[in-house]
Design an enzyme around this catalytic site. Structure first.
Site, PDB file in Angstrom:
ATOM      1  N   LYS A 284       0.863  -1.177   0.000  1.00 24.23           N
ATOM      2  CA  LYS A 284       0.000   0.000   0.000  1.00 24.23           C
ATOM      3  C   LYS A 284       0.901   1.229   0.000  1.00 24.23           C
ATOM      4  O   LYS A 284       2.067   1.153   0.405  1.00 24.23           O
ATOM      5  CB  LYS A 284      -0.854  -0.001   1.275  1.00 24.23           C
TER       6      LYS A 284
ATOM      7  N   GLY B  22     -18.825   7.914   0.113  1.00 22.38           N
ATOM      8  CA  GLY B  22     -17.925   8.265  -0.989  1.00 22.38           C
ATOM      9  C   GLY B  22     -18.098   7.287  -2.138  1.00 22.38           C
ATOM     10  O   GLY B  22     -19.192   6.801  -2.410  1.00 22.38           O
TER      11      GLY B  22
ATOM     12  N   VAL C 287     -17.369   4.159  -2.586  1.00 23.17           N
ATOM     13  CA  VAL C 287     -17.940   2.842  -2.263  1.00 23.17           C
ATOM     14  C   VAL C 287     -19.297   3.004  -1.577  1.00 23.17           C
ATOM     15  O   VAL C 287     -20.287   2.365  -1.958  1.00 23.17           O
ATOM     16  CB  VAL C 287     -16.993   2.031  -1.346  1.00 23.17           C
TER      17      VAL C 287
HETATM   18  P1  NAD Z   1     -13.878   8.025  -0.581  1.00 26.36           P
HETATM   19  O1  NAD Z   1     -12.781   8.962  -0.248  1.00 26.36           O
HETATM   20  O2  NAD Z   1     -14.487   8.085  -1.918  1.00 26.36           O
HETATM   21  O3  NAD Z   1     -15.069   8.189   0.479  1.00 26.36           O
HETATM   22  C1  NAD Z   1     -14.878   8.291   1.844  1.00 26.36           C
HETATM   23  C2  NAD Z   1     -16.037   9.081   2.396  1.00 26.36           C
HETATM   24  O4  NAD Z   1     -15.928   9.087   3.810  1.00 26.36           O
HETATM   25  C3  NAD Z   1     -16.059  10.536   1.934  1.00 26.36           C
HETATM   26  O5  NAD Z   1     -17.364  10.890   1.491  1.00 26.36           O
HETATM   27  C4  NAD Z   1     -15.659  11.310   3.186  1.00 26.36           C
HETATM   28  O6  NAD Z   1     -16.254  12.611   3.254  1.00 26.36           O
HETATM   29  C5  NAD Z   1     -16.183  10.399   4.272  1.00 26.36           C
HETATM   30  N1  NAD Z   1     -15.530  10.580   5.563  1.00 26.36           N
HETATM   31  C6  NAD Z   1     -14.214  10.797   5.812  1.00 26.36           C
HETATM   32  N2  NAD Z   1     -14.022  10.881   7.138  1.00 26.36           N
HETATM   33  C7  NAD Z   1     -15.228  10.689   7.718  1.00 26.36           C
HETATM   34  C8  NAD Z   1     -15.678  10.654   9.063  1.00 26.36           C
HETATM   35  N3  NAD Z   1     -14.844  10.840  10.070  1.00 26.36           N
HETATM   36  N4  NAD Z   1     -16.992  10.429   9.291  1.00 26.36           N
HETATM   37  C9  NAD Z   1     -17.861  10.235   8.279  1.00 26.36           C
HETATM   38  N5  NAD Z   1     -17.493  10.269   6.984  1.00 26.36           N
HETATM   39  C10 NAD Z   1     -16.200  10.497   6.716  1.00 26.36           C
HETATM   40  O7  NAD Z   1     -13.316   6.559  -0.241  1.00 26.36           O
HETATM   41  P2  NAD Z   1     -13.849   5.170  -0.798  1.00 26.36           P
HETATM   42  O8  NAD Z   1     -13.075   4.802  -1.992  1.00 26.36           O
HETATM   43  O9  NAD Z   1     -15.334   5.187  -0.846  1.00 26.36           O
HETATM   44  O10 NAD Z   1     -13.356   4.188   0.366  1.00 26.36           O
HETATM   45  C11 NAD Z   1     -14.053   4.121   1.611  1.00 26.36           C
HETATM   46  C12 NAD Z   1     -13.343   3.147   2.531  1.00 26.36           C
HETATM   47  O11 NAD Z   1     -13.337   1.846   1.923  1.00 26.36           O
HETATM   48  C13 NAD Z   1     -11.883   3.456   2.825  1.00 26.36           C
HETATM   49  O12 NAD Z   1     -11.568   3.059   4.134  1.00 26.36           O
HETATM   50  C14 NAD Z   1     -11.126   2.616   1.829  1.00 26.36           C
HETATM   51  O13 NAD Z   1      -9.824   2.313   2.267  1.00 26.36           O
HETATM   52  C15 NAD Z   1     -11.993   1.392   1.803  1.00 26.36           C
HETATM   53  N6  NAD Z   1     -11.868   0.616   0.581  1.00 26.36           N
HETATM   54  C16 NAD Z   1     -12.123   1.193  -0.610  1.00 26.36           C
HETATM   55  C17 NAD Z   1     -11.998   0.436  -1.773  1.00 26.36           C
HETATM   56  C18 NAD Z   1     -12.313   1.017  -3.121  1.00 26.36           C
HETATM   57  O14 NAD Z   1     -12.435   0.247  -4.086  1.00 26.36           O
HETATM   58  N7  NAD Z   1     -12.478   2.315  -3.240  1.00 26.36           N
HETATM   59  C19 NAD Z   1     -11.598  -0.908  -1.695  1.00 26.36           C
HETATM   60  C20 NAD Z   1     -11.363  -1.488  -0.439  1.00 26.36           C
HETATM   61  C21 NAD Z   1     -11.493  -0.696   0.702  1.00 26.36           C
END
Ligand code: NAD
Length: 368
Positions: free
Chosen positions: A94, A196, A198
């Site tokens: 990562k 966000g 996901v």
């Molecule tokens: P993203 O940045 O698109 O969305 C994250 C969302 O969380 C944003 O809308 C942000 O405003 C919100 N946020 C941040 N801090 C916050 C808080 N304290 N309280 C409430 N909301 C908060 O990220 P994503 O790609 O949707 O990923 C979300 C999570 O899933 C992450 O932990 C990421 O590591 C994990 N993940 C994502 C993927 C992927 O394919 N994108 C794959 C595996 C794991």
């Protein structure tokens, strides 16, 4: 070593790298600095027994370098187990870039980051994570082949997030089947924290199935947009973690199941996308189990994204991506069975199976 969430002050008292709580025999940690673009990044390669280390890059405004290092150590370790439990021939890695993606991310910075990735000659292959977009991976692709998650126009599998959301939905259904006797989520009250890339797609799946969805996010504009699009309720209560729901889906930052929250949670199922949801995987995993809360291990059910980007390396098509992602449902049920049979938490069960696979591969590799 136990992967536990540690506060910034505690981190600073430890040895800088190998003495960190989250250091778990990582193979390589690379600090990348470029004055001209302002790039400050850390690449963590946890384990490459199963293959080259694959894992996304997160850009985040960390309050200090200790937090960034701790995050990359925890995240890269999680990738090792995610790949192994999903049956992919890749290791765990990562990267984190320190900075605000909204104001500090530039094409030059992404290109420079790509050059650092390239300098590792394929030991680490990057992809997108929080704070990254498919177009950023396209920029990285200009300087290195060691990147996945590039746009479909450039021959990639595109944005992994919708596939991640689908896998989380599958894992959530499997958990509901075990906990409530049916995998139909219609009428179930689900709290999605983080809407966000996901989280929003997960909301769409849930609403389509008839679940009663409540959403929470720090981004007020996004909350209003998603609430209006999917006709969901915005959480406006005092304490998110004490919300009266059946299912809690953490889809923002990790470590939301911690000493402050673990005894408040009323949900009977936890199934979400966020990486490293348990602040301390042993302590908080055990408390959830004692409290009768079924936890679907994060690194198992959020593997859709890695399945999607792995397709670019293994050259399989969309149908195979969907088949493998749907398989998360069966794997989740198998992990629950293994946990009961071996009297362990669901998280430990998933880790144990993944570790057994890595150990087996290590023996096979040594015989070659
Ligand atoms: P993203 O940045 O698109 O969305 C994250 C969302 O969380 C944003 O809308 C942000 O405003 C919100 N946020 C941040 N801090 C916050 C808080 N304290 N309280 C409430 N909301 C908060 O990220 P994503 O790609 O949707 O990923 C979300 C999570 O899933 C992450 O932990 C990421 O590591 C994990 N993940 C994502 C993927 C992927 O394919 N994108 C794959 C595996 C794991």
């Amino acid at each position: 070593m136990n992967a536990a969430f540690t506060t910034s002050n505690e981190l600073q008292k430890m040895d800088p790298v190998f003495g960190q709580t989250s250091f778990d025999d990582h193979e390589q940690i690379v600090f990348c600095n470029d004055k001209d673009t302002g790039l400050k990044a850390i690449i963590g390669i946890h384990n490459s027994v199963m293959g080259p280390a694959l894992g996304g890059t997160r850009m985040y405004n960390y309050s200090n370098e200790w937090e960034a290092l701790n995050d990359v150590l925890r995240l890269s370790r999680g990738m090792t187990f995610k790949a192994a439990i999903t049956g992919l021939n890749i290791g765990g890695g990562k990267a984190v870039i320190i900075g605000d993606p909204k104001t500090q991310k530039t094409p030059e910075l992404m290109r420079k980051f790509g050059e650092f990735v390239h300098s590792l000659s394929g030991r680490y292959i990057t992809a997108e994570d929080m704070g990254m977009e498919t177009r950023d991976m396209d920029i990285v692709r200009d300087v290195t082949p060691y990147v996945t998650g590039i746009s479909e126009e450039r021959g990639g599998a595109g944005n992994p997030s919708p596939v991640t959301a689908y896998g989380v939905f599958m894992g959530m259904k499997a958990a509901a089947k075990r906990q409530f006797g049916s995998d139909n989520l219609s009428g179930k009250k689900v709290l999605v924290e983080g809407i966000g890339h996901v989280g929003e797609t997960l909301v769409a799946y849930l609403v389509k199935e008839g679940a009663i969805v409540t959403i929470a996010d720090i981004n007020e504009q996004k909350l209003n947009e998603v609430a209006a699009t999917y006709n969901t309720t915005i959480f406006r209560g005092e304490d998110l973690y004490a919300a009266d729901v059946d299912i809690y889906a953490p889809c923002a930052m990790g470590a939301t199941i911690n000493n402050d929250t673990v005894y408040k949670i009323k949900a009977k199922v936890i199934a979400g996308a966020a990486n490293n949801q348990l602040a301390d995987e042993n302590i908080h995993g055990a408390i959830l189990q004692e409290r009768g809360i079924l936890y679907a291990p994060d690194f198992l059910i959020n593997a859709g994204g890695i399945i999607n980007v792995y397709a670019e390396l293994a050259h399989y098509d969309k149908a195979e991506i969907t088949r493998r992602t749907e398989n998360i449902y069966d794997t989740t049920l198998e992990i629950f069975d293994f946990a009961i049979a071996n009297k362990m938490t669901t998280h430990t069960a998933a880790l144990t199976i993944a570790q057994n696979r890595i150990n087996q591969r290590k023996i096979e590799n040594s015989r070659r």
